[in-house]
Design an enzyme around this catalytic site. Structure first.
Site, short mmCIF file in Angstrom:
data_model
loop_
_atom_site.label_atom_id
_atom_site.label_comp_id
_atom_site.label_asym_id
_atom_site.label_seq_id
_atom_site.Cartn_x
_atom_site.Cartn_y
_atom_site.Cartn_z
N GLY A 11 1.01 -4.23 6.21
CA GLY A 11 0.62 -3.21 7.17
C GLY A 11 -0.03 -1.98 6.58
CB CYS A 12 -0.56 -0.81 3.11
SG CYS A 12 -1.44 0.48 2.20
CE LYS A 13 -3.03 2.99 10.24
NZ LYS A 13 -3.19 4.25 10.97
#
Length: 139
Positions: A11-13
């Site tokens: 989920g890390c952009k």
């Protein structure tokens, strides 16, 4: 094109943008969670060995940003133990590209190893979250 094993925080952009650059350049990216992998000093060190100890840390980690942890203060052995105990502190992504083990996303270095297309002018290593840093503590 290359097969890349890509360890990141789910989920890390920033990781999503890095992965998108690799896939749009034609590479097969196998994403793995840096948080699920059972890191040991022996398995982690090969990714970090070309860097100064202070560069082993994720500069976007909450503990680094708020000064709780100061990169480069601990010796290498203690740093490896700390990073293995808290994978959010590890500089990421960690990548396996052929025989190359890499920590961080340096587009200039990566361009020497693999073909990259349409590399943006912006820094792909900066935190892309526009929410409080505390939201990045867990998955």
């Amino acid at each position: 094109m290359s097969h890349i094993i890509f360890y990141t925080k789910p989920g890390c952009k920033g990781g999503l943008r890095q992965k998108a650059l690799l896939t749009s350049s034609g590479h097969a990216v196998e994403e793995r969670s840096i948080l699920v992998e059972k890191w040991t000093p022996d398995t982690l060190y090969p990714y970090l060995k070309g860097l100064d100890v202070k560069e082993w840390y994720n500069p976007n980690a909450t503990a680094v940003k708020n000064g709780t942890i100061i990169p480069g203060v601990l010796p290498a052995e203690e740093t490896l133990e700390l990073l293995c105990s808290d994978p959010l502190l590890i500089k990421r992504p960690l990548m396996e590209i052929g025989d190359n083990l890499i920590a961080g996303f340096n587009t200039e270095y990566l361009s020497k190893l693999i073909e990259l297309h349409n590399v943006p002018d912006e820094d792909l290593t900066k935190c892309q979250s526009n929410v409080k840093a505390d939201s990045c503590k867990t998955i």
